[in-house]
Design an enzyme around this catalytic site. Structure first.
Site, short mmCIF file in Angstrom:
data_model
loop_
_atom_site.label_atom_id
_atom_site.label_comp_id
_atom_site.label_asym_id
_atom_site.label_seq_id
_atom_site.Cartn_x
_atom_site.Cartn_y
_atom_site.Cartn_z
N SER A 21 0.82 -1.21 0.00
CA SER A 21 0.00 0.00 0.00
C SER A 21 0.86 1.26 0.00
O SER A 21 1.84 1.36 0.74
CB SER A 21 -0.89 -0.02 1.25
OG SER A 21 -1.66 1.16 1.29
N VAL A 71 4.01 11.09 3.69
CA VAL A 71 2.92 11.48 2.79
C VAL A 71 1.66 11.82 3.59
O VAL A 71 1.01 12.83 3.33
CB VAL A 71 2.65 10.36 1.77
CG1 VAL A 71 1.38 10.63 0.98
CG2 VAL A 71 3.84 10.21 0.83
N CYS A 130 0.19 3.49 10.50
CA CYS A 130 0.72 4.61 9.73
C CYS A 130 1.38 5.61 10.67
O CYS A 130 0.72 6.17 11.55
CB CYS A 130 -0.37 5.33 8.93
SG CYS A 130 0.33 6.72 8.01
N GLY A 217 12.50 0.47 2.57
CA GLY A 217 13.56 0.12 1.63
C GLY A 217 14.52 -0.91 2.21
O GLY A 217 14.34 -1.37 3.34
C1 LIG Z 1 5.68 6.60 -0.06
C2 LIG Z 1 5.09 5.52 0.80
C3 LIG Z 1 3.72 5.55 1.11
C4 LIG Z 1 3.15 4.56 1.91
N1 LIG Z 1 1.81 4.60 2.16
C5 LIG Z 1 1.23 3.61 2.90
C6 LIG Z 1 -0.18 3.56 3.12
O1 LIG Z 1 -0.94 4.41 2.61
N2 LIG Z 1 -0.69 2.56 3.89
C7 LIG Z 1 0.11 1.58 4.43
O2 LIG Z 1 -0.39 0.68 5.12
N3 LIG Z 1 1.45 1.59 4.23
C8 LIG Z 1 2.02 2.57 3.48
N4 LIG Z 1 3.39 2.55 3.25
C9 LIG Z 1 4.20 1.47 3.84
C10 LIG Z 1 4.43 0.31 2.83
O3 LIG Z 1 3.21 -0.27 2.46
C11 LIG Z 1 5.36 -0.75 3.43
O4 LIG Z 1 4.78 -1.26 4.61
C12 LIG Z 1 6.74 -0.23 3.79
O5 LIG Z 1 7.16 0.71 2.84
C13 LIG Z 1 7.80 -1.31 3.96
O6 LIG Z 1 8.03 -2.01 2.75
P1 LIG Z 1 9.21 -1.64 1.71
O7 LIG Z 1 10.48 -1.53 2.51
O8 LIG Z 1 9.23 -2.75 0.71
O9 LIG Z 1 8.84 -0.34 1.12
C14 LIG Z 1 3.97 3.52 2.44
C15 LIG Z 1 5.33 3.49 2.13
C16 LIG Z 1 5.91 4.46 1.31
C17 LIG Z 1 7.37 4.38 0.99
#
Ligand SMILES: Cc1cc2nc3c(=O)[nH]c(=O)nc-3n(C[C@H](O)[C@H](O)[C@H](O)COP(=O)(O)O)c2cc1C
Ligand SMILES: Cc1cc2nc3c(=O)[nH]c(=O)nc-3n(C[C@H](O)[C@H](O)[C@H](O)COP(=O)(O)OP(=O)(O)OC[C@H]3O[C@@H](n4cnc5c(N)ncnc54)[C@H](O)[C@@H]3O)c2cc1C
Ligand code: FES
Lengths: 302, 258
Positions: A21, A71, A130, A217
């Site tokens: 998400s 965000v 969040c 990341g």
């Molecule tokens: C720009 C951005 C926006 C995100 N928005 C949401 C969101 O709206 N709802 C949510 O549950 N997680 C949100 N996340 C978290 C991601 O879904 C995920 O849990 C987190 O980035 C860890 O995974 P990754 O390291 O692969 O990015 C967001 C992450 C990023 C980077």
């Protein structure tokens, strides 16, 4: 070829690879780069009851092997999603899962109620983690009592698969997972972002308008992997793992730690077609290791 | 239509100590590129630069399938892109973003500083094609920063300001004498560069009742509408993505305090 099908509650995914998400918008932004229909599922951008403009710019800062974002759940509200966006994206040949947010328990209930009536959507992800909103959000996910209350309240109004997304900003994530399992969650997903901060030393100022934000990341992968492992051992519902997955081997590691499915987040920004490469890579891994059914890998450490 | 495509480094032209043009060639045909469009470039072989970096497309040669990007060094990514090997592969996501609007009739004024010169070669070419007369006003700290004077002079008259007075008029661009006349003839002012400069230009344009379009250089994580990190606030109080709704905005639609 290995059987890649997995199930999360009643949700059937044709493969364990989904997008996280907030990192895949509503999928439409990726159509020129890849076929979203090849994914196991898409977790769409966080929804709230009403329109939200999110936090002021700057909302992101790059960090070593990752990024911070604040965000703040910018979206046009759940009704707009149901009326305008979902009718378009349900055409993708994949599972669409909404990410549900609220400032109060009442908000979570109202959003979940509306989504309960959406025929072609079989699951929601309750975001109690969040870090970028002043009210609600992570506050629900770091307090055992409100995590339970939010989960129980949504469970009462949502009768399809309920996934609860956990915050890593707690001392005992396994305990938190047990609480939401007990409160009626069909699955847990983890991790959301880690609360962090970036400073511009030249101007002695925080980079993000909100001062703090969520770290994501590859830099969070070892932390996320440990948490998935701990949670897998603590609960009997399926675990969806994420945090820094950049390629198929990262994804396999999460499955070995106990994830039934995985989500790809930040990696979508640097390579918008990465999720399909992960699917291909998993297929290849299965071939190399003689895996016939992908579920053999779940918690499959030796 | 936007795409991910591998290019190869074809060569460099250094313009001064911290600015260069990098030429990237492709084996595939190039899509149509409009002035103001940008590319998200992955800095190769440098895990320290994690996200892609956005850059305007400075020039394009469809016959030879070459893109030229103008880069001003400000950090690790822009430095690393300046020392790649000939033939080294570089991945681009492009063409991204919107374009400038072109009035029926000129003359128009283009005001640029620093890396903000980048979108204005393609714009100059388009204006010339449409027979819209253009004037350029370039700003820099010293004469070293005015490396684009000759390039732009094929597309219009070029004026310049430097803060130290080593070339052109001394001072900031908005103090330049082309802007002194109360009844400026321009039908449009385009601007790109540091925020304070663009805001000063926007203020001046408003005072003179001239439409003004600014190309914003916001920090971006994706460049194609997936992350919502790059927003600017509109006059109506909405946050819109600079990468998809911009980077070019009519300043009257922005919430700028000017
Ligand atoms: C720009 C951005 C926006 C995100 N928005 C949401 C969101 O709206 N709802 C949510 O549950 N997680 C949100 N996340 C978290 C991601 O879904 C995920 O849990 C987190 O980035 C860890 O995974 P990754 O390291 O692969 O990015 C967001 C992450 C990023 C980077
Ligand atoms: C649509 C668009 C078009 C652009 N076109 C060009 C171009 O044609 N030529 C060019 O040279 N540059 C252009 N830029 C700016 C360019 O993207 C940045 O200079 C580059 O990303 C910096 O990367 P870096 O790794 O060198 O610096 P970093 O190490 O990322 O940053 C160095 C410092 O500058 C700050 N910073 C970085 N980017 C920005 C920003 N956009 N705004 C404010 N502060 C920032 C960082 O916080 C940090 O303190 C454009 C930007 C956008 C959004
Ligand atoms: S940079 Fe990701 S939405 Fe604009």
């Amino acid at each position: 070829m290995a059987d890649l099908n997995v199930t999360i509650g009643d949700l059937k995914l044709k493969n364990p690879v989904t997008t996280a998400s907030g990192t895949f918008a509503y999928g439409e932004e990726f159509k020129e780069f890849m076929d979203p229909g090849k994914l196991g599922g898409i977790f769409v951008k966080g929804l709230t009851l009403h329109n939200r403009e999110g936090n002021p710019y700057p909302r992101m800062a790059e960090t070593a092997s990752g990024m911070l974002n604040s965000v703040g759940l910018q979206n046009k509200g759940v009704d707009h999603f149901i009326e305008e966006i979902f009718p378009r994206i349900k055409q993708f040949n994949t599972q669409i899962i909404a990410n549900v947010n609220g400032s109060t328990i009442e908000d979570y209930i109202r959003v979940a109620e509306k989504l309960n009536g959406l025929g072609e959507m079989h699951a929601i992800e309750l975001n109690i983690s969040c870090p970028n909103v002043k009210e609600g959000g992570m506050a629900f996910g770091i307090n055992p009592r409100s995590a339970r209350e939010a989960t129980e309240a949504v469970r009462k109004v949502y009768n399809k698969t309920l996934i609860v997304k956990l915050s890593p900003n707690v001392t005992d994530i396994a305990g938190m997972a047990r609480i939401v399992e007990d409160a009626g969650a069909d699955a847990v997903s983890l991790v959301n972002t880690f609360l962090g901060m970036a400073i511009d030393a030249e101007i002695r100022h925080p980079i993000l308008s909100t001062v703090t934000g969520g770290l994501s990341g590859p830099c969070i992968k070892p932390l996320a992997l440990r948490m998935v492992y701990d949670v897998y051992k603590a609960v009997s519902i399926p675990v969806i793992g994420m945090g820094g997955i950049m390629n198929a081997i990262d994804a396999i590691e999460f499955m070995l730690a106990g994830a039934t499915a995985i989500q790809i987040g930040t990696a979508n920004f640097t390579d918008p077609s990465v999720s399909l490469k992960v699917i291909d890579g998993i297929t290849d891994y299965c071939k190399r290791h003689g895996v016939e059914n992908i579920v053999e890998l779940v918690g499959g450490l030796e | 239509m936007k795409r991910i495509q591998d290019f190869k480094v074809a060569g460099y032209t250094w313009l001064n100590r911290d600015s260069y043009l990098i030429e990237l060639e492709s084996e595939q045909d190039l899509p149509g590129i409009a002035p103001g469009n940008f590319a998200e470039i992955k800095v190769p072989g440098n895990p320290g630069v994690f996200l892609r970096r956005p850059f305007s497309i400075f020039d394009v040669d469809y016959d030879y399938r070459v893109l030229s990007i103008f880069i001003k060094i400000i950090g690790e990514g822009t430095r690393a892109l300046g020392s790649l090997n000939q033939g080294q592969p570089v991945s681009l996501i492009y063409p991204l973003g919107n374009t400038f609007s072109i009035p029926e009739k000129g003359p128009v004024l283009i005001i640029a500083g620093g890396s903000g010169m980048a979108p204005f070669l393609l714009l100059g070419k388009k204006l010339k094609e449409r027979s819209v007369n253009a004037t350029y006003l370039l700003g820099g700290r010293t004469s070293e920063d005015l490396h684009m004077i000759e390039t732009f002079s094929d597309y219009g008259q070029v004026f310049a300001s430097t803060e130290d007075g080593s070339a052109g008029t001394q001072g900031v661009v908005t103090d330049h004498e082309v802007l002194k006349d109360k009844t400026l003839p321009f039908r449009m002012i385009y601007t790109c560069g540091p925020d304070p400069m663009m805001k000063a230009v926007a203020r001046l344009a408003r005072q003179r009742n001239i439409p003004c379009e600014a190309s914003l250089e916001h920090m971006m994580a994706c460049g194609f509408g997936a992350c919502l990190c790059c927003v600017t606030e509109t006059a109506e109080g909405k946050n819109v993505c600079v990468c998809t709704e911009g980077p070019v905005f009519n300043v009257k639609n922005l919430a700028w305090q000017i």
